[in-house]
Scaffold this motif. Structure first.
Motif, PDB file in Angstrom:
ATOM      1  N   LEU A 221       0.833  -1.204   0.000  1.00  0.00           N
ATOM      2  CA  LEU A 221       0.000   0.000   0.000  1.00  0.00           C
ATOM      3  C   LEU A 221       0.869   1.256   0.000  1.00  0.00           C
ATOM      4  O   LEU A 221       0.619   2.194  -0.772  1.00  0.00           O
TER       5      LEU A 221
ATOM      6  N   VAL B  33       0.783   4.277  -2.678  1.00  0.00           N
ATOM      7  CA  VAL B  33       0.481   5.648  -2.257  1.00  0.00           C
ATOM      8  C   VAL B  33       1.615   6.575  -2.658  1.00  0.00           C
ATOM      9  O   VAL B  33       1.384   7.685  -3.155  1.00  0.00           O
TER      10      VAL B  33
ATOM     11  N   VAL C 198      -6.769   9.137   5.907  1.00  0.00           N
ATOM     12  CA  VAL C 198      -7.192   7.765   6.187  1.00  0.00           C
ATOM     13  C   VAL C 198      -8.541   7.831   6.893  1.00  0.00           C
ATOM     14  O   VAL C 198      -8.705   8.598   7.858  1.00  0.00           O
TER      15      VAL C 198
ATOM     16  N   VAL D 271      -7.140   6.707   1.967  1.00  0.00           N
ATOM     17  CA  VAL D 271      -7.103   5.277   2.285  1.00  0.00           C
ATOM     18  C   VAL D 271      -8.335   4.958   3.111  1.00  0.00           C
ATOM     19  O   VAL D 271      -8.589   5.608   4.134  1.00  0.00           O
TER      20      VAL D 271
END
Length: 328
Positions: free
Chosen positions: A59, A63, A101, A75
């Motif tokens: 991830l 990113v 996030v 996210v």
């Protein structure tokens, strides 16, 4: 407003009832008034408790690629480990682009589902140039938290995320992010990496502890975080076992309390913070045990240990960087 790449990982926000079924990323975004230039990455569909270091290393790489191309990032995952994902991304993705996030506390099929509002707020943050240079952000319940401070504090409340001792750095009001203050330094003291093969243990001390769990920290582990009592205290009989471990691997002394900093010299008796630091343990400062484990993991992954021991000054400096003494 900037382009945003959305990475969906699963979690409550995508749950179809209480079983293991998860909606696709496109279904999660469906019905949301998202900007046309949103790019979707349907990355994983798992509960956040099942995410692995391999998942998060992959991830972080995706990113980094997105933000290097000028995109903000969102996210979307389950809240059980959201604070850990956010902090780890903060260590691994050094960028001026906004990274938010988010997740949800209530499933889409339940009354008052909070997922759509949280996702809309996170998109607004990730697209807003005013949210650059803030590090990774946790965005839920219209609050904006710095990843280094954010913690899940309640099992079911939609206002579960808080930043003990600091509070949120901003809020989303009428769809517009409003930043109240900014961290003065980035979370990562230098570029860091993540090696999923590294193992760092976390041991929480409890009343009457005789150190049996410390005996399990053997050659399989390259580091240890101790969630100690109060401001960094341990039973006196555990000082020598901890000192022996600290001679072999980095041992970080954190507090299990959930808020506040470890101390250095207020108490000086056997098992005190002064005693433990004198025996080679490294103070976690303000970092809670879970985040201290991630920082230590990243430092070990980035070469803070080697065949001839570990770089205690470097590891200590990385934790001091975040201790609030005019540095962060």
């Amino acid at each position: 407003m900037g382009r945003v790449t959305v990475f969906t990982l699963g979690g409550t926000i995508s749950a179809r009832g209480g079983d293991a079924n998860r909606m696709t990323g496109r279904e999660v975004l469906a019905g949301l008034d998202a900007p046309e230039d949103v790019v979707l990455r349907d990355f994983r569909r798992v509960p956040s408790a099942s995410l692995s270091f391999e998942d998060l290393a992959a991830l972080a790489e995706e990113v980094r690629t997105a933000v290097a191309d000028g995109s903000g990032a969102v996210v979307v995952q389950g809240t059980d480990t959201l604070e850990e994902t956010a902090f780890l991304l903060d260590l691994l993705c050094t960028t001026e682009q906004p990274i938010a996030v988010t997740g949800a506390m209530r499933r889409p099929d339940l009354p008052g589902a909070d997922g759509p509002a949280n996702l809309a707020a996170a998109l607004a943050v990730a697209a807003d140039p005013a949210c650059r240079d803030l590090g990774v952000l946790v965005v839920l319940a219209d609050e904006i938290h710095a990843a280094r401070h954010a913690r899940k504090t309640h099992t079911t409340s939609i206002a579960t995320f808080a930043s003990p001792g600091t509070g949120p750095i901003g809020a989303v009001v009428e769809g517009e992010p409003r930043i109240l203050f900014r961290p003065t330094t980035p979370t990562a003291p230098c570029p860091l990496t993540l090696d999923p093969a590294i193992r760092v243990a976390l041991v929480t001390l409890s009343l009457g502890d005789r150190g049996e769990l410390l005996e399990a920290v053997d050659e399989r582990f390259q580091g240890l975080v101790v969630a100690a009592f109060g401001a960094g205290h341990a039973p006196a009989p555990l000082v020598e076992p901890l000192a022996a471990l600290a001679r072999r691997i980095p041992v970080v002394l954190a507090s299990r309390t959930g808020s506040g900093s470890t101390l250095a010299h207020t108490y000086r008796g056997p098992g005190s913070e002064h005693d433990l630091l004198h025996h080679g343990l490294i103070p976690a400062g303000r970092l809670d045990p879970a985040k201290a484990r991630l920082l230590l993991h990243a430092l070990v992954s980035s070469g803070a240990t080697g065949p001839h021991g570990y770089d205690r000054p470097r590891i200590t400096a990385a934790f001091t960087h975040l201790n609030g003494s005019g540095l962060a």
